[in-house]
Design a protein around this motif. Structure first.
Motif, mmCIF file in Angstrom:
data_model
loop_
_atom_site.group_PDB
_atom_site.id
_atom_site.type_symbol
_atom_site.label_atom_id
_atom_site.label_comp_id
_atom_site.label_asym_id
_atom_site.label_seq_id
_atom_site.Cartn_x
_atom_site.Cartn_y
_atom_site.Cartn_z
ATOM 1 N N MET A 1 -39.965 7.869 25.170
ATOM 2 C CA MET A 1 -39.541 7.366 23.983
ATOM 3 C C MET A 1 -39.251 6.161 23.554
ATOM 4 O O MET A 1 -38.653 5.534 24.212
ATOM 5 C CB MET A 1 -37.961 7.832 23.375
ATOM 6 N N SER A 2 -40.701 5.634 22.554
ATOM 7 C CA SER A 2 -40.905 3.936 22.915
ATOM 8 C C SER A 2 -40.329 3.548 21.540
ATOM 9 O O SER A 2 -39.574 4.560 20.791
ATOM 10 C CB SER A 2 -42.444 4.055 22.224
ATOM 11 N N HIS B 1 -29.129 17.884 27.301
ATOM 12 C CA HIS B 1 -29.934 18.479 25.587
ATOM 13 C C HIS B 1 -28.906 17.838 24.895
ATOM 14 O O HIS B 1 -29.912 17.069 23.540
ATOM 15 C CB HIS B 1 -29.599 19.971 25.236
ATOM 16 N N ARG C 1 -30.664 13.819 25.068
ATOM 17 C CA ARG C 1 -32.194 13.910 24.882
ATOM 18 C C ARG C 1 -32.917 14.180 23.775
ATOM 19 O O ARG C 1 -33.675 12.730 23.038
ATOM 20 C CB ARG C 1 -32.879 14.882 25.404
ATOM 21 N N THR C 2 -31.748 14.541 22.496
ATOM 22 C CA THR C 2 -31.989 14.840 22.029
ATOM 23 C C THR C 2 -31.548 14.281 20.376
ATOM 24 O O THR C 2 -32.204 13.832 19.692
ATOM 25 C CB THR C 2 -31.577 16.703 21.015
ATOM 26 N N PRO D 1 -31.353 11.548 19.846
ATOM 27 C CA PRO D 1 -32.782 10.103 19.056
ATOM 28 C C PRO D 1 -33.435 10.350 18.535
ATOM 29 O O PRO D 1 -33.936 9.938 17.931
ATOM 30 C CB PRO D 1 -32.918 9.242 20.843
ATOM 31 N N ARG D 2 -33.726 11.540 18.814
ATOM 32 C CA ARG D 2 -35.122 12.250 17.740
ATOM 33 C C ARG D 2 -35.165 12.753 16.743
ATOM 34 O O ARG D 2 -35.352 12.373 15.549
ATOM 35 C CB ARG D 2 -35.224 13.831 18.857
ATOM 36 N N PHE D 3 -33.551 13.026 16.273
ATOM 37 C CA PHE D 3 -33.262 13.028 15.008
ATOM 38 C C PHE D 3 -32.509 12.128 14.128
ATOM 39 O O PHE D 3 -32.386 12.327 13.004
ATOM 40 C CB PHE D 3 -32.749 14.668 14.690
ATOM 41 N N PHE D 4 -31.749 11.500 14.648
ATOM 42 C CA PHE D 4 -30.624 10.404 14.417
ATOM 43 C C PHE D 4 -31.205 8.977 14.638
ATOM 44 O O PHE D 4 -32.094 8.707 15.324
ATOM 45 C CB PHE D 4 -29.335 10.684 14.984
ATOM 46 N N ASP D 5 -30.762 8.512 13.753
ATOM 47 C CA ASP D 5 -31.105 6.635 13.584
ATOM 48 C C ASP D 5 -29.976 6.322 15.043
ATOM 49 O O ASP D 5 -29.360 5.156 14.300
ATOM 50 C CB ASP D 5 -31.593 5.863 12.483
ATOM 51 N N GLY E 1 -34.210 16.815 37.796
ATOM 52 C CA GLY E 1 -35.627 17.296 36.791
ATOM 53 C C GLY E 1 -36.033 18.327 35.950
ATOM 54 O O GLY E 1 -36.723 17.875 34.854
ATOM 55 N N GLY F 1 -34.479 16.435 33.191
ATOM 56 C CA GLY F 1 -34.723 15.022 32.490
ATOM 57 C C GLY F 1 -33.701 13.609 32.939
ATOM 58 O O GLY F 1 -34.149 12.651 32.056
ATOM 59 N N SER G 1 -39.722 15.299 35.818
ATOM 60 C CA SER G 1 -40.679 15.230 36.970
ATOM 61 C C SER G 1 -40.755 16.321 37.611
ATOM 62 O O SER G 1 -40.276 17.143 37.164
ATOM 63 C CB SER G 1 -39.452 14.790 38.055
ATOM 64 N N ARG H 1 -41.034 19.697 23.589
ATOM 65 C CA ARG H 1 -40.070 18.600 24.217
ATOM 66 C C ARG H 1 -39.112 19.454 24.728
ATOM 67 O O ARG H 1 -38.916 19.246 26.332
ATOM 68 C CB ARG H 1 -39.434 17.625 23.594
ATOM 69 N N ARG I 1 -37.165 22.678 29.598
ATOM 70 C CA ARG I 1 -36.170 22.449 29.699
ATOM 71 C C ARG I 1 -34.827 23.581 30.135
ATOM 72 O O ARG I 1 -33.703 23.612 30.726
ATOM 73 C CB ARG I 1 -34.930 21.340 28.944
ATOM 74 N N GLY J 1 -43.035 7.442 18.527
ATOM 75 C CA GLY J 1 -42.002 7.035 19.132
ATOM 76 C C GLY J 1 -40.708 7.759 18.757
ATOM 77 O O GLY J 1 -39.982 8.039 19.390
ATOM 78 N N LYS J 2 -40.629 8.194 17.580
ATOM 79 C CA LYS J 2 -39.589 8.898 17.005
ATOM 80 C C LYS J 2 -39.285 10.009 17.703
ATOM 81 O O LYS J 2 -38.637 10.889 18.316
ATOM 82 C CB LYS J 2 -39.582 9.417 15.595
#
Lengths: 392, 392, 392, 392
Positions: free
Chosen positions: A1-2, A24, A27-28, A30-34, A57, A60, D2, D27, D31, D57-58
């Motif tokens: 994630m950039s 999980h 990982r998840t 930051p995808r849905f919350f700022d 692996g 993640g 990986s 994504r 997993r 990015g998001k």
């Protein structure tokens, strides 16, 4: 994630059921919350080098360690997430806090009040240096229970009279279900009481805003010997035994009554023998103005009785807790598209990251978790003394 | 009703809520069931001559008395049905049994164990002469609960581990609800405990076939003073006060845990402060092979979990207890056409008349009701002793 | 029952399922409601003299007739209650009205629009002379549906957009269930459509206050031949055949869509093949301000969604329709003590007696029932014409 | 992550609600499931360069494109995932298939039968070369609906007689909710019918294994003009208008009846005006041996009536579809820990990746989706012709 946000480098210990869940969530989130900080799944620690690499692996994680002490010593880790059995919590958490790492520790906080007290002291010392600790009572972040607390806070329930909480599972109903570490007191501290009863106590206190001041308890063990060597399915399910039995040294079920600081009374039950109830974590609150009822088996709903409505149309309303105005849900899907068990863990990470970025102590703190531990201990004392009343 | 069956001439004492209900049952039972004796609504007794005459006309009684002693002395009455507050049960029931009348007595049997013991002794003495006594735990005759007992008897539940029973009402939630005789210990004996908790104890023992052997209890009173002079609505509802307050001398709510003779454990709650719950008499039983769940607010349904089914399709089944194969229901309407609260009372009369005709003791006997009374008493002792365990 | 009220002397034709039900209603209504006239169960008519006498004794009728014409001619009868199959309704009802007797006629009013029109004309002529007719759409008097109508009338639902109604039974699912008169078009007029679909149409119009203006229908028969000679259980259940089969000449299931005079649309389904649904008469109404949902299998509850509440706490409320403020229920038991199927019939009698005493036409009138008949007929026309739209 | 597995490089077009959902699925799938190919979130395409970069990015995409044609031309992409409005599906999907890319296309497949036919032809041509196409009817992968299909396949339901399907939402109930592309026929093709009714048709056919052969339909639009310029919330919710109104050119609600190839009949309803129903996608199937009922608002449950059980204990069982033996659920959490809306999309990706690796056509194929399109079209034809029957 950039991202150009500052990183929060996470190291996690343990990678079983709870480890997969926490991974999980990290990982998840930051995808849905700022989030103000960007979580990095930096290092996974576990004793079996080969297994931990495979898990890393799959889940993640960028790197691994075979010794949690090495993890705690790393400079490139900001937070330690503890997903191991309860007998290891105190040692890891205290070391991590002393090393200046934030800590997220699974519940129950510890296997004894003494351990929990040391952890809470370590958390307080760390907080003075801007290092924070949180205990993973994840049910608090179920939207329906967060809404329940909000309604209590708004005064919609009035003076609370009753709390009834049941945490009903059935994975031990079968007498041939195998022995697991969860049934060994030296590993788990207690049985249904600490594993699931602790959730009920925390949820009752969290939703009501009240504190348990005294209890009377009854513990029982229905099946004393279980086959060894089973392969666990889920929380402990059935498996083939390769011989011999192990002795169950914890409670199969716990019931207790409680008084709260406001004069409200409570009745609680935690069991792994409620055949047919898979994960029925129920909470009902009755007040002078309203009532609330929740069952995790319908986790996207909250029942609310508004006693200020006219009798003609009053009844328990089933609130589908998926509207943008509800806690957490606006970041997910449109109304009516329900969430699952894991979302509470993602929300836990969201709130923890926000608290760390804001420099404020996250909740539930180790002090709050110590409070739960004291209630658990009082229940055990009462059960050992003919159910006589014990102050917490 | 034209019939050539022998008559069973009934005299009833009391004509409030329960009296109206019993009258309906006596009138209705012979219309839908083939009874061996024909009940005649012969005499209604009450202290206010004008009021009792009006009630007799409304409810269908042929004659009236203003003194229950005169009723007991009449030669043209075969059975005395006692629908008065608990403080009068012992005197009336014992006199009636000694006068050779069968007795149906509302629950709780008495206001004290001592009274209940004397009543049970009188019932045993009468039984030796073919005169029978029954206590009105009418919920037993709700088809769903009768089915529950049948399934336990068939072994469908296996070894019972858990019983959880709640009797939740809310008619005292409002602090301005008026004082009634039900809140005066000298009249009612106790509060929620004896009024509705007694039903839960009887139902738990009846359905499970087990006996409570010990308890730990907690009683509480939330509202100590209530306005006097209110007009009762239903069980006691709101009404205008004409000044002053009365002191509530009974429990508003009772919680208790129990052990049964088999090793099963139970958790009970009875309250009139569960806002939004109108008559939620719930019973759940978990065994090694199956589970049962009932809520009187859905009285035509029984939830049954059959643990012997494969996991793929197992779940709680909602049995619509209105099929011809179900207890009592074949005498009423086609499947799916539900019954109401009063049908349990009609079924009670049906079973009582049949037992009298057969010359066998009806159930629940005064001995069984005495057993419930002893449990109530043990709960009160425990509550008075810091919730310490009390053997029953 | 001793009373000084004027008598309303009732004669009834038919004494099967519906006759037993109506008898209960006539007996019970004056016990719980303060009626202006006192119903007397005067005469029961049926073709089999021995059977009708037995039924009269069981159900409480004072006298019997073997010819309904003789009943209609009697001077000592004020009202004729028609509980026979639909093919006899028109003849009996018209004769009774012409003889100056009030009429209560079971639904569906008739087996054809032509018959229904003649009956409605007779009712109008009689009404001019103070003689009244009512059709027995008893579901209207279920408290929850009466409350639903009240809420619509109060504007709580706003502009109605959707009505969905299902009447689901399963007593024909079994292909070996025997032939009955209900499956013979010459006796019953139609199958699921007229028997239960008629209830849905009446309930939809009653609750919404709207009228169906057009329909598109689809009828189907799943099982065309059934064994003869079965003993009916309830509505027709299984029984032993004594040889041969009969041809089913009615619909097993009916589905239709509808437009209402307001622009609302509806979707209806009536079937006797919905395995597992015993008497699931469901009605849901969605408007601009609120929604309502009902299922007769939980007949004491009404679901109400109040769209004017804030989103945070809005949800379908389960109203336990047993409060004193609810329709009819204040005359029965305390809140939460549910009613059964038969109470709707008792309420029907209550309202009919009141209307007769007041000299106002009772509802549903024969005109209203004719309206339902016209909808049924339009559905049949549509089904016979490739589901093409039919105006009512 | 990986891994040494071969990569499946995904390019996605569109990044609104469905794009966020699909990204999560890509994504998350590896997993929790052991996939034969490793999905890489390679390229995200959208017309607004700045916005698509932010979204990438998001959501975790490595690269972006501003023209979907450029995406289709890239050599480093193996699969195109189409999450745009329906009017663009045909062009993108056909180009992608012709370029040798696998395709996952959101439903409905297209806005017209003609487009869908061209897409299906392209898919068949591609399949001959080992390039596969799938349409995103994600509800099929809800564990409870997958279990429903499994039970039908096992013969547990017997001969199906009835299917009733409702898809009820309420986000347009408010007349001031703003205009959106979903209400513009040129963009969306149709309204409730194609958006949510399509799901019901697919689910009905999928679960039953039957095919719709004819329909009668009724479409209606309740609100014809809506304010322009609102900010969408979720599926289209309320927002502030900045002036003017737009004309709604699609159906607000659709009802239709259907016949299936087996003789079963169906009744369907799709609406965005069912106030209080947020995402109530309901499906009920009644057969000769069993029945099934599902409501997405309780997505972790399936109701199953087993008609082969004895009447005494038969009832609808609420299966908590979270056991290891249930479809998909064994890869997630322990029993009783429910899943959410998004899991169906993750399972969709799992099955698609497996099919591609196995070289077998995934389901639902474009042919199956074309079948749904034909049903939609027949409903529209019927609605335009007075609801007259239309063969599919």
């Amino acid at each position: 994630m950039s991202t150009d946000k500052p990183a929060l480098r996470v190291g996690m210990v343990g990678y079983a059921f709870m480890g997969a869940m926490h991974s999980h969530a990290w990982r998840t989130a930051p995808r849905f919350f700022d989030l103000p900080l960007h979580p990095e799944l930096a290092v996974l620690a576990g004793r079996d080098g080969r297994a931990v690499k495979a898990a890393a692996g799959k889940m993640g994680w960028a790197d691994t360690e075979v010794d949690w002490r090495a993890l705690v010593d790393r400079d490139d880790v900001d937070l330690i997430d503890i997903c191991t059995p309860g007998d290891t919590h105190a040692e890891i958490a205290i070391a991590a806090l002393e090393a200046g790492k934030h800590v997220l520790c699974e519940k129950p906080l510890a296997n004894s009040v003494e351990e929990a007290e040391r952890m809470a002291a370590a958390a307080q010392a760390a907080a003075a240096k801007g290092v924070f600790a949180m205990c993973g009572f994840s049910y608090r972040r179920t939207p329906a229970l967060a809404l329940a607390r909000r309604l209590v806070g708004q005064g919609r329930i009035g003076t609370i009279r009753h709390i009834r909480a049941q945490y009903l599972q059935d994975w031990l109903s079968d007498e041939t279900a195998p022995m697991t570490w969860r049934l060994d007191r030296s590993r788990s501290g207690s049985g249904a009481l600490g594993d699931i009863g602790a959730h009920s106590i925390d949820a009752a206190q969290y939703v009501s805003g009240l504190r348990v001041t005294g209890v009377s308890g009854l513990l029982t063990t229905f099946v004393n010997e279980r086959p060894l060597g089973g392969t666990l399915v889920g929380l402990g399910g059935q498996g083939a035994s390769d011989g011999g039995t192990g002795t169950v040294t914890v409670d199969d079920a716990a019931v207790f009554s409680a008084r709260f600081d406001s004069g409200a009374i409570g009745v609680f039950e935690a069991t792994r023998f409620a055949l047919g109830r898979k994960n029925s974590m129920r909470l009902e609150v009755n007040g002078s103005l309203g009532s609330l009822a929740f069952d995790f088996e319908n986790m996207n709903s909250l029942e609310f009785y508004d006693g200020t409505q006219p009798a003609e149309t009053s009844g328990f309303s089933t609130i589908n807790v998926t509207e943008p105005v509800h806690p957490y849900t606006g970041n997910w899907w449109p109304a009516g598209h329900g969430l699952g068990y894991e979302h509470g863990f993602t929300h836990q990470v969201v709130d923890l990251v926000q608290a760390i970025a804001d420099g404020v102590a996250p909740s539930p703190s180790f002090d709050e978790a110590l409070g739960v531990q004291k209630v658990l201990h009082a229940i055990e004392r009462s059960a050992a003394n003919d159910s006589g009343w014990q102050h917490v």
